[in-house]
Every structure is written in C-alpha cells, then in structure tokens.
Design a protein around this motif. Structure first.
Motif, PDB file in Angstrom:
ATOM      1  N   THR A 125      19.963  17.830  53.132  1.00  0.00           N
ATOM      2  CA  THR A 125      19.846  17.156  51.697  1.00  0.00           C
ATOM      3  C   THR A 125      18.473  17.460  51.055  1.00  0.00           C
ATOM      4  OG1 THR A 125      19.295  14.877  52.523  1.00  0.00           O
ATOM      5  CG2 THR A 125      21.527  15.633  52.245  1.00  0.00           C
ATOM      6  N   VAL A 126      18.130  17.312  49.877  1.00  0.00           N
ATOM      7  CA  VAL A 126      17.023  17.302  49.256  1.00  0.00           C
ATOM      8  C   VAL A 126      16.106  16.488  50.003  1.00  0.00           C
ATOM      9  CG1 VAL A 126      15.674  17.231  47.079  1.00  0.00           C
ATOM     10  CG2 VAL A 126      17.727  18.450  47.096  1.00  0.00           C
ATOM     11  N   LYS A 127      16.516  15.324  49.996  1.00  0.00           N
ATOM     12  CA  LYS A 127      15.617  14.209  50.681  1.00  0.00           C
ATOM     13  C   LYS A 127      15.032  14.448  52.031  1.00  0.00           C
ATOM     14  CE  LYS A 127      15.857   9.100  52.150  1.00  0.00           C
ATOM     15  NZ  LYS A 127      15.892   9.359  53.479  1.00  0.00           N
ATOM     16  N   GLU A 128      16.121  15.155  52.871  1.00  0.00           N
ATOM     17  CA  GLU A 128      15.859  15.501  54.228  1.00  0.00           C
ATOM     18  C   GLU A 128      15.024  16.830  54.305  1.00  0.00           C
ATOM     19  OE1 GLU A 128      19.977  14.015  56.732  1.00  0.00           O
ATOM     20  OE2 GLU A 128      19.911  16.059  55.480  1.00  0.00           O
ATOM     21  N   LYS A 129      14.982  17.645  53.432  1.00  0.00           N
ATOM     22  CA  LYS A 129      14.036  18.743  53.595  1.00  0.00           C
ATOM     23  C   LYS A 129      12.741  18.249  53.059  1.00  0.00           C
ATOM     24  CE  LYS A 129      16.598  21.643  50.857  1.00  0.00           C
ATOM     25  NZ  LYS A 129      17.020  22.745  50.103  1.00  0.00           N
ATOM     26  N   LYS A 130      12.560  17.112  52.311  1.00  0.00           N
ATOM     27  CA  LYS A 130      11.319  16.794  51.882  1.00  0.00           C
ATOM     28  C   LYS A 130      10.623  15.825  53.090  1.00  0.00           C
ATOM     29  CE  LYS A 130      11.830  16.370  46.850  1.00  0.00           C
ATOM     30  NZ  LYS A 130      11.890  15.360  45.812  1.00  0.00           N
ATOM     31  N   GLU A 131      11.615  15.163  53.751  1.00  0.00           N
ATOM     32  CA  GLU A 131      11.249  14.361  54.961  1.00  0.00           C
ATOM     33  C   GLU A 131      10.592  15.403  56.025  1.00  0.00           C
ATOM     34  OE1 GLU A 131      13.954  10.442  54.464  1.00  0.00           O
ATOM     35  OE2 GLU A 131      14.642  12.279  55.679  1.00  0.00           O
ATOM     36  N   LEU A 132      11.449  16.590  56.262  1.00  0.00           N
ATOM     37  CA  LEU A 132      11.017  17.619  57.241  1.00  0.00           C
ATOM     38  C   LEU A 132      10.005  18.213  57.023  1.00  0.00           C
ATOM     39  CD1 LEU A 132      11.855  19.144  59.556  1.00  0.00           C
ATOM     40  CD2 LEU A 132      13.098  20.830  58.278  1.00  0.00           C
ATOM     41  N   SER A 133       9.597  18.363  55.618  1.00  0.00           N
ATOM     42  CA  SER A 133       8.313  18.969  55.304  1.00  0.00           C
ATOM     43  C   SER A 133       7.118  18.288  55.488  1.00  0.00           C
ATOM     44  CB  SER A 133       8.363  19.385  53.828  1.00  0.00           C
ATOM     45  OG  SER A 133       9.356  20.678  53.582  1.00  0.00           O
ATOM     46  N   ALA A 134       7.443  16.624  55.115  1.00  0.00           N
ATOM     47  CA  ALA A 134       6.295  15.946  55.441  1.00  0.00           C
ATOM     48  C   ALA A 134       5.993  15.669  56.652  1.00  0.00           C
ATOM     49  CB  ALA A 134       6.741  14.515  54.923  1.00  0.00           C
ATOM     50  N   PHE A 135       6.927  15.696  57.711  1.00  0.00           N
ATOM     51  CA  PHE A 135       6.539  15.641  58.948  1.00  0.00           C
ATOM     52  C   PHE A 135       5.886  16.758  59.584  1.00  0.00           C
ATOM     53  CE2 PHE A 135       7.612  17.637  63.280  1.00  0.00           C
ATOM     54  CZ  PHE A 135       6.791  16.606  64.055  1.00  0.00           C
ATOM     55  N   ILE A 136       6.003  17.993  59.231  1.00  0.00           N
ATOM     56  CA  ILE A 136       5.502  19.154  59.564  1.00  0.00           C
ATOM     57  C   ILE A 136       3.964  19.010  59.155  1.00  0.00           C
ATOM     58  CG2 ILE A 136       5.171  22.006  59.418  1.00  0.00           C
ATOM     59  CD1 ILE A 136       8.431  21.598  59.204  1.00  0.00           C
ATOM     60  N   LYS A 137       3.665  18.553  57.905  1.00  0.00           N
ATOM     61  CA  LYS A 137       2.359  18.276  57.484  1.00  0.00           C
ATOM     62  C   LYS A 137       1.599  17.375  58.446  1.00  0.00           C
ATOM     63  CE  LYS A 137       3.629  19.699  52.739  1.00  0.00           C
ATOM     64  NZ  LYS A 137       3.889  19.290  51.358  1.00  0.00           N
ATOM     65  N   ALA A 138       2.256  16.554  58.910  1.00  0.00           N
ATOM     66  CA  ALA A 138       1.540  15.666  59.898  1.00  0.00           C
ATOM     67  C   ALA A 138       1.132  16.222  61.026  1.00  0.00           C
ATOM     68  CB  ALA A 138       2.435  14.381  59.958  1.00  0.00           C
ATOM     69  N   LEU A 139       1.379  17.494  61.200  1.00  0.00           N
ATOM     70  CA  LEU A 139       0.983  18.086  62.484  1.00  0.00           C
ATOM     71  C   LEU A 139      -0.431  18.924  62.349  1.00  0.00           C
ATOM     72  CD1 LEU A 139       4.370  19.705  63.725  1.00  0.00           C
ATOM     73  CD2 LEU A 139       3.088  17.672  64.741  1.00  0.00           C
ATOM     74  N   ASP A 140      -0.959  18.635  61.193  1.00  0.00           N
ATOM     75  CA  ASP A 140      -2.370  19.315  61.063  1.00  0.00           C
ATOM     76  C   ASP A 140      -3.328  18.784  61.820  1.00  0.00           C
ATOM     77  OD1 ASP A 140      -1.390  21.037  58.959  1.00  0.00           O
ATOM     78  OD2 ASP A 140      -2.397  19.927  57.253  1.00  0.00           O
ATOM     79  N   SER A 141      -4.068  19.579  62.721  1.00  0.00           N
ATOM     80  CA  SER A 141      -5.429  18.949  63.382  1.00  0.00           C
ATOM     81  C   SER A 141      -6.450  18.803  62.818  1.00  0.00           C
ATOM     82  CB  SER A 141      -5.616  20.288  64.596  1.00  0.00           C
ATOM     83  OG  SER A 141      -4.576  20.584  65.165  1.00  0.00           O
ATOM     84  N   HIS A 142      -7.211  17.679  63.288  1.00  0.00           N
ATOM     85  CA  HIS A 142      -8.347  17.336  62.811  1.00  0.00           C
ATOM     86  C   HIS A 142      -9.430  18.496  63.232  1.00  0.00           C
ATOM     87  CE1 HIS A 142      -6.700  13.714  61.364  1.00  0.00           C
ATOM     88  NE2 HIS A 142      -6.436  13.273  62.491  1.00  0.00           N
ATOM     89  N   ASN A 143     -10.338  18.789  62.070  1.00  0.00           N
ATOM     90  CA  ASN A 143     -11.426  19.767  62.703  1.00  0.00           C
ATOM     91  C   ASN A 143     -12.334  19.104  63.295  1.00  0.00           C
ATOM     92  OD1 ASN A 143     -10.423  21.788  61.245  1.00  0.00           O
ATOM     93  ND2 ASN A 143     -11.313  21.212  59.373  1.00  0.00           N
TER      94      ASN A 143
END
Length: 596
Positions: free
Chosen positions: A578-596
C-alpha cells in the motif's frame, strides 16, 4: 542466481585457553551424548525421506505435501549440526534451487529439498514423477551420508556451542522469511523446530534448573509458535525481546564452560553476543594472510594514497574523485565521466562503506579481494588508466611517502616499495570504512528510542511482506550469506535500460565474466545500508529516488513490468504494498544510514 564464492581468509589463527574443567560437566560424555542424539535425528531424517519416497509412488497430493513438510521439519532439527560440521552435504540437501557458479567457473547444479519442493507445491504434476524420484534418490544418499558422518564424528564441546549459537543467528537472518521454503510457507514451524533442537542440546551443558536459558528458549519458541499470518509477524519484537537475549545467554554459557578457545578468521566474530553488536563483524575476514590485517599506520597511508591523483595515468584523478566521503563514498552521478571526460564509465559508482564485509567486489563480482579491486580500478583505461608498478616507483622517490611506507610496512634496509604494499594500504583504508552504527543498530542494541513506529513497521515489511530480506540479509543487508558468510550472491532482477522502459539494460553483468546462460544480466546484490545517501540507484543509475526503487520491486522487477527476462530470479509477482507500507519501508531504509 546465486554465485557461490568461497571467501579467502587467513584460516585458523590461534588456539588458547585450554582449560577443560569447570563447574559445568564438559567431559567427553557430554559431546558424546550430543553425537548420539544427532545419530538418532539423522535416522529420523532418513526415515522421513523414505516415507516421502513411498508416497511418491501413490501420487496423492495431500499425502506427498504433508510428508514433504515432515522431511523439512526433520532436517531443521539437525540443521544446527549439519550446516556446521558437514556444509558440503548440506548444500546438496538444502541449497538454493538455482545453479551456482564459483569464480573458478565451476557450476554447481541444484538439488535437494528446494528442488523437490518445486515438484510438489503448489500442486503435484504427475508428469514430474520420474524427476521427483531421481531427486529423492539423491536426497536419500545424502541422508545416509549424515548417518555415517555422525556415527563416526568426533565432536568438540566448543564446536557444539559455536554451532548452536550460529543456528539461532540463522533463524534470525534466514528462518523468518521463507528463505528456503518459498512455496511451503512454514518458516515459523521450521524455525520453531530448529530452536527446540538447539534448546535440547544446550541443556546438556546446563545443570542448574534455574538457569535463565530454560525460560529464554521457552519464551522464544512460544513467540514463534503463535498463530500469525506471515506478513503480520513482528520480527522486530522477536529479535529484540527473544533472540538477542537468547544469544547473549548462549555466549555467556560458552564462556563459563571454560572450553578450548579456538579462533578462526571469519566475518562473524565468535564472541559476538548478538548479530547487532558493534564489534560483531570482522573487517579483516577476507584478507589473504594475517600480515594483511588493518593497522592504524596502514590506514593513514591508504588514506593519503586514496586522495592522491598520482595513481592515475593522467595525474588528474584519485580514488576520491568517484568515491567522495561527503556522498557516502559515491559520486551522486548516474555514471561518472571517464578519465578523458568525453564519455561515461560503464556502471554507476557503488559505495565503499562496508565493502570489507563482502567476499567479492564489483557489480559482476570479478574481484576476490579489496586488493584485487584496487589493481583493477587503477589499471582500468576508463577509470584511472594508471600503472601501479610505475606509480609505486614514483612514490619511492617521494621522501614523505617513503617514511609512511616504512612506518606501515617495517622492512630493514628497504630499497623499494612493493606494489602489494600499495594495494594493501589502500585496501586497509577501505576496510576502515566499515560502519555498522545506524539508528537501526542502536535500536537493536537496546536503545528503543532510536526508531519510531513508522520505521519499525518498515523493518517488519522489509523482513516480511516486501521479501527484501531474502536477498538483502539481516544485519548487513547485503548478499553475503549468513551465518557462515563465505559466499555472495548475484540476482537477475530485470533492470530496464531507461526508467519505465520495456527493454532490459544491455549490460551482461556476471555473464561478461562467466558466459553461462543463467548469468545473463545477473548482478551482485548490493547493501541497502546508506541507500538514502547513495542515489541514483541500480548498476546503471536509472532510478533517482528510493521511492522509485521501491516501486520497481513492488511491480515484480523487470518481468513484472513486462520486460522479457526469462531467467529472472526475483519473483515477478507483485508485492501489493500500500502507499502507507511503501512510505514505511522507505523510512526504515533511511534509518540504516551510518554515522560519519
């Protein structure tokens, strides 16, 4: 498409702590009891195989399918031991249902449970009875091989404890997502069977009835046993509340047993209490020899070389030209210009962050080490068009570099710089770019405030409904297969030549290195970590946003979008996010960014 690449490592490094006695009973009788139990379980597995063979003669669909499920459950009960002690046979029993190729060119044809599964699910085709019988005959041979192996095996307690924890890690990374039962769909029942078996064996080493391990196993198994739809299983809760405490307790028990401390140079550190520990993964895992290990002085030298344009043939381009630190060591371009500035290079520039945590490099997996990658890039006519031998001679004439090389590679009466030192210094700097410190990692380490509910939902979608984790394995989110991490996979997903186009990108991928039909358009499964910082995406850079990538997979890849991709390994079925699920999936992937 899975490329079975066996990683090069320094092998067995050290054996210490040879105390054999403690307050626990770790005498030979314990490991002997475990071995005897494995013999009985191997017998049960063979009996289940025989039962399936007898059902094959009748052709009754319901009976066949149920007996096949019984075979898989019987295998899961011994999986902790078979995968650890006899991995070659296990590849034939429960390997992927597609051909595998090694970098040597050797092709391993698929066989075993996942091939048999395709004959029986979702429906049994009587026309395949002869093929089914042949596959079952091979499975019987391998089941007998397990019998013979455990009848004669000399199992050590430290190996048993190591294998038990690895099986829990296997359940976490592969067992919760239908990885090896994509048609049967009984991953929770199989994970339960695996954990129950691990629990029974663990209790051979636990004498105290009040030991918390009893309760930890009961709770984890109870959570897995609850009736729940695949898409709704809360994997984040299982990992944080049940699996992580369980593997911590197993690690503690191992230490308390005072067993021989045998060390291997492998990617997943033997001391890792969870898959998400800050030091769980070893950046030196894929070195060729111990002397190639990372040191601070090698890192300093490698960093200097990384930014030095003198390694290029025109003296105008450095490694950092395309791998820019402020862009997560990518360049933000669809494809960078070649060294002449007149055309583009062949492929999109990948990140170097966590490149050390994979046993092969480049989109086509052609380099077996970071050192090999360095030589390839420097010598590539389009990328740097350099000569590492010539560059090394010039570096020797620079007194500043001479000092750095002497510090990093101490050699008495040095008269030159070796090209291998240049390669290893640059590779050491890249190994220093290992970063598993995202908000997701902090959450899994116990800081429950680091992810919001949208991101947690996205993680559960990633691991469940979206099927991302069947290729991007937890917790590295690349395709280095856990928990042994000795092979890396390539997949055919059908990336189009242009966005929304109906023609597949002409890049042959792995086929260009190994011209086998099933390798056509196969590419390494890259890490999802830092995806938010490394646009554009895919080997050809056609997708500008993460949302476009999610849409591509939601449609079933190239084949699902109508492209002609006869060998696509990604399912062409739509995910129906769903549109909501796609937004949630993208939000999780963005939470995988490493700290410099």
């Amino acid at each position: 498409m899975r490329l079975a690449f066996k990683a090069i490592s320094a092998g067995l490094l050290v054996v210490t702590g040879l105390g054999l006695l403690s307050f626990h009973n770790t005498s030979a009788s314990v490991s002997e009891n475990v071995r005897e139990k494995l013999v009985l379980q191997a017998d049960s597995f063979l009996t289940a195989v025989h039962s399936l063979q007898s059902a094959a003669a009748s052709g009754n669909k319901q009976v066949l399918q149920q007996r096949f499920k019984n075979v898989r459950l019987a295998y899961k009960r011994i999986e902790w031991a078979t995968e650890y002690f006899d991995p070659l046979t296990s590849r034939q029993v429960n390997g992927p249902p597609v051909p595998e190729t090694e970098l040597s060119g050797l092709v391993i044809q698929p066989e075993g449970l996942q091939i048999i599964e395709q004959f029986l699910f979702p429906n049994f085709n009587p026309a395949s009875r002869k093929q089914l019988s042949a596959s079952l005959a091979k499975l019987e041979v391998n089941a007998r091989a397990y019998q013979n192996y455990f009848a004669q095996a000399d199992l050590q307690d430290w190996q048993i404890m190591d294998a038990l924890k690895l099986e829990v890690f296997r359940v976490e990374a592969l067992g919760l997502n239908d990885f090896d039962d994509p048609l049967v769909h009984q991953c929770f029942a199989e994970s339960t069977a695996a954990l129950k078996s691990v629990g029974v064996v663990t209790m051979y080493y636990v004498q105290d009835n009040n030991d918390p391990l009893h309760e930890l196993f009961d709770h984890a198994i109870g959570y897995l046993s609850r009736p729940v739809v695949f898409d709704h299983f809360d994997r984040a809760a299982f990992l944080t509340l049940y699996a992580n405490p369980l593997t911590r307790a197993l690690t503690y028990l191992h230490k308390q047993l005072n067993l021989p401390d045998v060390r291997y140079n492998r990617l997943l550190n033997q001391d890792a209490e969870t898959l998400f520990d800050a030091n769980a993964f070893n950046r030196n895992a894929y070195i060729a020899a111990p002397e190639d290990s990372v040191t601070e002085k090698k890192i300093a030298l490698g960093k200097k070389l990384f930014f030095d344009p003198r390694l290029s043939g025109t003296l105008t381009r450095s490694c950092a030209t395309c791998h820019q630190p402020d862009k997560a060591f990518t360049d933000g371009m669809v494809k960078n210009l070649d060294i002449t500035g007149k055309k583009t290079i062949f492929r999109n520039t990948p990140t170097l962050i966590n490149a050390a945590l994979q046993p092969a490099q480049f989109y086509d997996l052609r380099a077996a080490s970071l050192e090999d990658q360095v030589v390839d890039v420097i010598g590539n006519r389009d990328e740097m068009h350099g000569d590492i031998k010539l560059s090394t001679k010039k570096l020797w004439q620079d007194k500043y570099y001479t000092g750095l090389f002497n510090d990093a590679f101490p050699i008495k009466d040095r008269t030159a710089i070796d090209t291998g030192e240049v390669m290893n210094a640059l590779a050491s700097y890249i190994r220093s770019l290992t970063a598993l410190n995202s908000r997701f990692d902090a959450y899994m380490q116990g800081d429950r405030q680091m992810l919001n509910q949208t991101e947690i939902n996205g993680f559960n979608i990633f691991m469940g409904k979206a099927r991302c984790s069947t290729c991007h394995y937890l917790p590295l989110f690349n395709s280095t297969l856990p928990p042994r991490y000795v092979q890396m996979e390539a997949e055919v997903i059908g990336v189009p030549k242009i966005k929304n186009g109906k023609i597949i990108d002409p890049d042959p991928g792995l086929f260009g290195i190994q011209p086998l039909e099933f390798n056509e358009h196969a590419f390494k499964v890259t890490t999802v970590r830092n995806t938010n910082r490394t646009a554009p995406y895919m080997h050809n850079g056609i997708y500008k946003t993460l949302e476009e990538v999610v849409d591509f997979y939601n449609e079933g890849g190239g084949a699902g979008m109508g492209l002609k991709v006869p060998n696509q390994t990604l399912s062409a079925d739509k995910l129906h996010l769903t549109v909501k699920e796609k937004k949630e999936l993208s939000a999780f992937i963005k939470a995988l960014d490493s700290h410099n």
